[in-house]
Scaffold this motif. Structure first.
Motif, PDB file in Angstrom:
ATOM      1  N   VAL A  77     -79.434 -44.000 -64.564  1.00  0.00           N
ATOM      2  CA  VAL A  77     -79.640 -43.929 -66.010  1.00  0.00           C
ATOM      3  C   VAL A  77     -80.655 -42.833 -66.324  1.00  0.00           C
ATOM      4  O   VAL A  77     -81.709 -42.751 -65.687  1.00  0.00           O
ATOM      5  N   ASN A  94     -74.653 -43.781 -60.541  1.00  0.00           N
ATOM      6  CA  ASN A  94     -75.040 -44.752 -61.573  1.00  0.00           C
ATOM      7  C   ASN A  94     -76.554 -44.727 -61.814  1.00  0.00           C
ATOM      8  O   ASN A  94     -77.243 -45.741 -61.724  1.00  0.00           O
ATOM      9  N   GLY A 118     -69.815 -43.887 -55.173  1.00  0.00           N
ATOM     10  CA  GLY A 118     -68.544 -44.261 -55.777  1.00  0.00           C
ATOM     11  C   GLY A 118     -67.404 -44.247 -54.774  1.00  0.00           C
ATOM     12  O   GLY A 118     -67.595 -44.104 -53.573  1.00  0.00           O
ATOM     13  N   SER A 144     -74.403 -38.660 -61.625  1.00  0.00           N
ATOM     14  CA  SER A 144     -75.256 -39.768 -62.062  1.00  0.00           C
ATOM     15  C   SER A 144     -74.524 -40.767 -62.940  1.00  0.00           C
ATOM     16  O   SER A 144     -75.128 -41.721 -63.425  1.00  0.00           O
ATOM     17  N   SER A 145     -73.222 -40.599 -63.118  1.00  0.00           N
ATOM     18  CA  SER A 145     -72.432 -41.493 -63.962  1.00  0.00           C
ATOM     19  C   SER A 145     -72.187 -42.825 -63.280  1.00  0.00           C
ATOM     20  O   SER A 145     -72.391 -42.971 -62.069  1.00  0.00           O
ATOM     21  N   PRO A 146     -71.713 -43.848 -64.036  1.00  0.00           N
ATOM     22  CA  PRO A 146     -71.372 -45.138 -63.413  1.00  0.00           C
ATOM     23  C   PRO A 146     -70.299 -45.029 -62.341  1.00  0.00           C
ATOM     24  O   PRO A 146     -70.201 -45.900 -61.473  1.00  0.00           O
TER      25      PRO A 146
END
Length: 438
Positions: A416, A414, A335, A408-410
């Motif tokens: 799933v 990211n 990110g 692990s979030s967008p």
């Protein structure tokens, strides 16, 4: 017959060098195998994905020739995974897997009067490693089996405790009849910089350092340029068309070290501005401060690194700083929220041959992300190194990552349905013979 001929040539070369008395020829080799068990190394695995196990190997052969006026180095290397080649053919399974290459090929010549042993002015030309300060921004990335190198020219001036290096590079894909457009997407699955950026088209740098009786201070100015391009999203497909021109990025800063008896301190600060390899305007900063207590066989230290969202650590050695599992500023992006790393590092030399190191990291974004706690997670690294002889060493490591939902979030990796914990272990055997002919 061929073996005898090669042996005769080496003996003849050694005899010639011994007669002159003014030159040295050294041969060096390296065979380094690393067996890894990856259960979330680089990024968390999704639930249901199984760990990977493989052995990679680096094989190097180096030839260094040294005279009072000139020094040359040729280093050949082959990097591959055990089994990637079929056992009964004489070529690699696929061209993309061909790991044989020329890692270094440079000559360093003395431009000043050779009658003086100081040789203050030197010019180094060709494929070479760039290693400066603590390797945070410029390093050889030796942990990776393929390492890092640059095709560059470096002018060096040294006077007593002061050193000034300036250099540059200009990259092209091939000999061309017109134009200087450069396709800066590196081949294979490798990125050029530590943060997934494309390869520079050209670069220039200036590094000045002053050694003190108990420390060092150095200044760095680094500029790299990237070929401009236009993107087209017609039909739902993204295509890139290279254009004439370049985007320029600039990085400048200071690095300090000082020792007070058994206490060692270091600090650095860098500012980055201009446009990056994707044409985005940037304004980033990096701050680092660390200290360690070294009474003897034991070393205990702590520190913090903070990078703002738009800072890219250039062409350094991230494995040395931001956790051994390479979650940050390595192969997998995380990110654009920057990084704050708070860590504790310990080392103990239990004997002359055995060294054990244990590190703990708390990773957080430098800026908050809406809807998530301000934490990527924690990592623990344990490494044991055993030196059998001067040429043979064994290294084993284990790392565990406790990830928080933000990682692990967008907004970050990211991933799933990601696992909340990750593991990584390795065993590395390093064999480095060397021979010197005088």
């Amino acid at each position: 017959m061929r073996i005898k001929r090669t042996r005769s040539m080496l003996m003849l070369t050694a005899c010639i060098i011994s007669i002159t008395g003014k030159a040295q020829l050294s041969l060096s080799g390296q065979l380094r195998t690393r067996t890894e068990w990856r259960d979330g190394q680089g990024a968390p695995l999704s639930r249901g994905q199984r760990p990977a196990v493989f052995t990679s190997q680096r094989s190097r052969l180096g030839l260094l020739f040294n005279t009072p006026r000139i020094k040359t180095n040729l280093t050949f290397q082959d990097v591959r995974v055990w089994g990637q080649d079929a056992s009964m053919i004489n070529r690699t399974t696929a061209a993309a897997n061909n790991g044989f290459m020329l890692h270094e090929a440079w000559a360093e010549i003395v431009l000043s009067d050779t009658a003086s042993k100081k040789n203050p002015l030197q010019l180094k030309l060709g494929r070479q490693e760039l290693i400066y300060d603590d390797q945070r921004l410029l390093g050889n990335l030796d942990w990776l089996q393929q390492g890092r190198r640059h095709d560059a020219a470096v002018l060096k001036y040294t006077h007593e405790r002061f050193a000034l290096h300036t250099g540059g590079a200009f990259n092209q894909n091939k000999e061309q009849g017109s134009g200087t457009v450069y396709d800066n997407t590196p081949p294979g699955a490798y990125t050029a910089s530590t943060n997934g950026a494309p390869m520079y088209k050209s670069m220039e740098f200036l590094h000045a350092s002053l050694r003190q009786p108990k420390g060092k201070i150095s200044l760095l100015f680094f500029a790299d340029q990237f070929n401009t391009y236009l993107t087209d999203t017609a039909g739902g497909n993204i295509s890139k068309t290279l254009t004439t021109g370049s985007w320029s990025r600039f990085t400048t800063g200071i690095y300090l070290t000082h020792t007070f008896n058994t206490i060692e301190l270091s600090a650095s600060a860098y500012h980055q501005f201009g446009k990056n390899g994707f044409g985005k305007k940037i304004n980033g900063r990096l701050f680092s401060i660390a200290g360690s207590y070294n009474p003897g066989r034991l070393s205990v230290g702590a520190g913090t690194d903070i990078t703002t969202p738009q800072f890219d650590p250039l062409y350094g050695t991230p494995h040395k700083f931001w956790g051994l599992m390479d979650y940050f500023y390595a192969g997998s992006l995380f990110g654009n929220n920057g990084l704050a790393d708070y860590y504790i590092k310990t080392k103990i030399k239990t004997s002359d041959r055995l060294l054990i190191a244990a590190d703990f990291h708390q990773f957080s974004p430098a800026s908050s992300v809406a809807g998530y706690s301000r934490s990527y997670g924690q990592e623990t690294d344990i490494v044991a190194t055993y030196t059998l002889t001067k040429e043979i060493s064994f290294e084993a490591g284990y790392s565990h990552f406790f990830s928080d939902p933000l990682l692990s979030s967008p907004a970050a990796k990211n991933i799933v349905n990601a696992k909340s914990q990750a593991n990584w272990a390795y065993l590395m055997i390093n064999i480095k013979p060397s021979f010197l002919f005088k």
